[in-house]
Design a protein around this motif. Structure first.
Motif, PDB file in Angstrom:
ATOM      1  N   GLY A  49      81.832  23.100  76.988  1.00 59.98           N
ATOM      2  CA  GLY A  49      81.076  22.658  75.821  1.00 59.98           C
ATOM      3  C   GLY A  49      80.466  23.756  74.991  1.00 59.98           C
ATOM      4  O   GLY A  49      79.656  23.480  74.097  1.00 59.98           O
ATOM      5  N   VAL A  50      80.842  25.008  75.249  1.00 57.76           N
ATOM      6  CA  VAL A  50      80.314  26.136  74.475  1.00 57.76           C
ATOM      7  C   VAL A  50      81.380  26.594  73.482  1.00 57.76           C
ATOM      8  O   VAL A  50      82.475  27.009  73.873  1.00 57.76           O
ATOM      9  CB  VAL A  50      79.909  27.301  75.393  1.00 57.76           C
ATOM     10  CG1 VAL A  50      79.482  28.510  74.570  1.00 57.76           C
ATOM     11  CG2 VAL A  50      78.782  26.862  76.323  1.00 57.76           C
ATOM     12  N   ASP A  51      81.060  26.508  72.206  1.00 57.55           N
ATOM     13  CA  ASP A  51      82.010  26.852  71.140  1.00 57.55           C
ATOM     14  C   ASP A  51      81.452  28.032  70.346  1.00 57.55           C
ATOM     15  O   ASP A  51      80.488  27.893  69.592  1.00 57.55           O
ATOM     16  CB  ASP A  51      82.218  25.638  70.224  1.00 57.55           C
ATOM     17  CG  ASP A  51      83.350  25.842  69.224  1.00 57.55           C
ATOM     18  OD1 ASP A  51      83.677  27.005  68.924  1.00 57.55           O
ATOM     19  OD2 ASP A  51      83.894  24.826  68.739  1.00 57.55           O
ATOM     20  N   ALA A  93      77.932  25.820  68.998  1.00 56.65           N
ATOM     21  CA  ALA A  93      77.533  24.657  69.800  1.00 56.65           C
ATOM     22  C   ALA A  93      77.443  25.032  71.278  1.00 56.65           C
ATOM     23  O   ALA A  93      78.342  25.663  71.825  1.00 56.65           O
ATOM     24  CB  ALA A  93      78.549  23.526  69.617  1.00 56.65           C
ATOM     25  N   GLY A  94      76.360  24.633  71.919  1.00 54.69           N
ATOM     26  CA  GLY A  94      76.177  24.839  73.351  1.00 54.69           C
ATOM     27  C   GLY A  94      75.665  26.204  73.748  1.00 54.69           C
ATOM     28  O   GLY A  94      75.328  26.424  74.920  1.00 54.69           O
ATOM     29  N   LEU A  95      75.573  27.144  72.796  1.00 55.86           N
ATOM     30  CA  LEU A  95      75.181  28.504  73.161  1.00 55.86           C
ATOM     31  C   LEU A  95      73.724  28.595  73.619  1.00 55.86           C
ATOM     32  O   LEU A  95      73.417  29.293  74.595  1.00 55.86           O
ATOM     33  CB  LEU A  95      75.411  29.453  71.981  1.00 55.86           C
ATOM     34  CG  LEU A  95      76.786  30.102  71.885  1.00 55.86           C
ATOM     35  CD1 LEU A  95      76.878  30.936  70.615  1.00 55.86           C
ATOM     36  CD2 LEU A  95      77.076  30.961  73.109  1.00 55.86           C
ATOM     37  N   PHE A 148      86.389  37.082  65.883  1.00 58.17           N
ATOM     38  CA  PHE A 148      85.393  37.979  66.465  1.00 58.17           C
ATOM     39  C   PHE A 148      84.185  38.160  65.552  1.00 58.17           C
ATOM     40  O   PHE A 148      83.052  38.268  66.027  1.00 58.17           O
ATOM     41  CB  PHE A 148      86.020  39.324  66.828  1.00 58.17           C
ATOM     42  CG  PHE A 148      86.877  39.255  68.060  1.00 58.17           C
ATOM     43  CD1 PHE A 148      86.325  38.940  69.289  1.00 58.17           C
ATOM     44  CD2 PHE A 148      88.241  39.486  67.998  1.00 58.17           C
ATOM     45  CE1 PHE A 148      87.107  38.856  70.432  1.00 58.17           C
ATOM     46  CE2 PHE A 148      89.034  39.412  69.139  1.00 58.17           C
ATOM     47  CZ  PHE A 148      88.465  39.098  70.352  1.00 58.17           C
ATOM     48  N   ARG A 149      84.403  38.173  64.249  1.00 53.98           N
ATOM     49  CA  ARG A 149      83.275  38.295  63.327  1.00 53.98           C
ATOM     50  C   ARG A 149      82.306  37.110  63.516  1.00 53.98           C
ATOM     51  O   ARG A 149      81.084  37.297  63.619  1.00 53.98           O
ATOM     52  CB  ARG A 149      83.780  38.348  61.881  1.00 53.98           C
ATOM     53  CG  ARG A 149      82.677  38.579  60.862  1.00 53.98           C
ATOM     54  CD  ARG A 149      83.231  38.625  59.456  1.00 53.98           C
ATOM     55  NE  ARG A 149      84.089  39.795  59.234  1.00 53.98           N
ATOM     56  CZ  ARG A 149      85.413  39.742  59.096  1.00 53.98           C
ATOM     57  NH1 ARG A 149      86.045  38.569  59.145  1.00 53.98           N
ATOM     58  NH2 ARG A 149      86.111  40.836  58.907  1.00 53.98           N
ATOM     59  N   THR A 150      82.856  35.920  63.574  1.00 54.30           N
ATOM     60  CA  THR A 150      82.027  34.719  63.706  1.00 54.30           C
ATOM     61  C   THR A 150      81.415  34.612  65.094  1.00 54.30           C
ATOM     62  O   THR A 150      80.218  34.337  65.253  1.00 54.30           O
ATOM     63  CB  THR A 150      82.863  33.472  63.404  1.00 54.30           C
ATOM     64  OG1 THR A 150      83.382  33.560  62.077  1.00 54.30           O
ATOM     65  CG2 THR A 150      82.028  32.210  63.541  1.00 54.30           C
ATOM     66  N   SER A 151      82.226  34.826  66.123  1.00 59.27           N
ATOM     67  CA  SER A 151      81.750  34.628  67.498  1.00 59.27           C
ATOM     68  C   SER A 151      80.679  35.639  67.876  1.00 59.27           C
ATOM     69  O   SER A 151      79.680  35.288  68.529  1.00 59.27           O
ATOM     70  CB  SER A 151      82.918  34.682  68.480  1.00 59.27           C
ATOM     71  OG  SER A 151      83.559  35.948  68.474  1.00 59.27           O
ATOM     72  N   VAL A 152      80.835  36.883  67.466  1.00 60.45           N
ATOM     73  CA  VAL A 152      79.810  37.885  67.776  1.00 60.45           C
ATOM     74  C   VAL A 152      78.499  37.536  67.072  1.00 60.45           C
ATOM     75  O   VAL A 152      77.416  37.644  67.663  1.00 60.45           O
ATOM     76  CB  VAL A 152      80.276  39.298  67.378  1.00 60.45           C
ATOM     77  CG1 VAL A 152      79.133  40.303  67.498  1.00 60.45           C
ATOM     78  CG2 VAL A 152      81.435  39.744  68.258  1.00 60.45           C
TER      79      VAL A 152
END
Length: 246
Positions: free
Chosen positions: A35-37, A42-44, A71-75
């Protein structure tokens, strides 16, 4: 220590979670399946609640130009969530030589991930690993047919994933490096020779053809995928690992 492993169900993440728990740490294993996106965030916040250290071993779903946006968004999401949670250490797994191969979209994307982490608000560590032993099968399938496997003679210094995991565990439970640690296997091979060794050990009758235009590693020039001075060199040789895992 409370540690959250993002990407905690994959090849590296699942081993890392087990290794850290065996050492007595409280570990949360997070991934899209839990559930971590990372792309939406979400879920972080829940996954990082109470975390002292966050270890990110996630991978982009593609190796093309879209990996830059991933990677830009996730970081961005992970650093922001870590700051909200009060995390004191952010760790990522990267690739030896990643900043030396700008012609590969995925390597540029991983270099961007490193840069964003360095510029972020939290003390950090970057563990750069060479290619995993476990990935040799996938590398050979990229340019193979029923009779031949075409591979470039690119020098690589492969390592067992378990030894990458140990390096990550050691770094995650220590003070932040605010820098980079390279980890690599003990031997350097031309990729085509490693292919021949692998096929011979499997009694696979196909022939390896040296083709310096074949596959992703054809874009790599020189020995940039070889670990430099100061690297942590793991003890396991490819032949020994292969014999133990065949």
């Amino acid at each position: 220590m409370n540690i959250t492993v993002i990407g905690g169900t994959g090849l590296i993440g699942s081993q890392l979670v087990s290794r850290l728990r065996e050492a007595g740490h409280e570990v949360v294993a997070s991934s899209l399946s839990t559930g971590v996106d990372l792309l939406t965030g979400a879920g972080l916040d829940e996954a990082l609640k109470g975390a002292d250290t966050v270890v990110n071993v996630t991978n982009s779903p593609t190796f093309d130009e879209a990996s830059l946006d991933f990677f830009r968004t996730s970081v961005g999401h992970l650093l922001a969530a870590g700051e909200r949670a009060g995390a004191r250490h952010q760790v990522i797994l990267s690739i030896v030589g990643v900043d030396q191969v700008p012609q590969l979209d995925y390597y540029r994307a991983k270099a961007l991930q490193e840069d964003l982490l360095r510029q972020g608000p939290t003390p950090y560590s970057i563990v750069r690993a060479t290619q995993f032993f476990e990935f040799m099968d996938a590398v050979m399938t990229w340019t193979a047919d029923d009779r031949t496997v075409r591979l470039p003679a690119t020098p690589i210094q492969p390592i067992a994933s378990a030894e990458v995991v140990q390096a990550l565990a050691d770094v995650a439970t220590a003070e932040p490096l605010n820098g980079t640690l390279d980890v690599a296997g003990p031997d350097v091979f031309p990729l085509d020779e490693l292919g021949r060794l692998t096929l011979s050990a499997r009694k696979d009758p196909r022939t390896v053809v040296t083709d310096d235009t074949a596959g992703m590693f054809a874009a790599v020039e020189g020995d940039v995928l070889i670990a430099g001075p100061g690297a942590r060199v793991a003890p396991t040789h490819y032949e020994d690992w292969f014999a133990a895992n065949r």
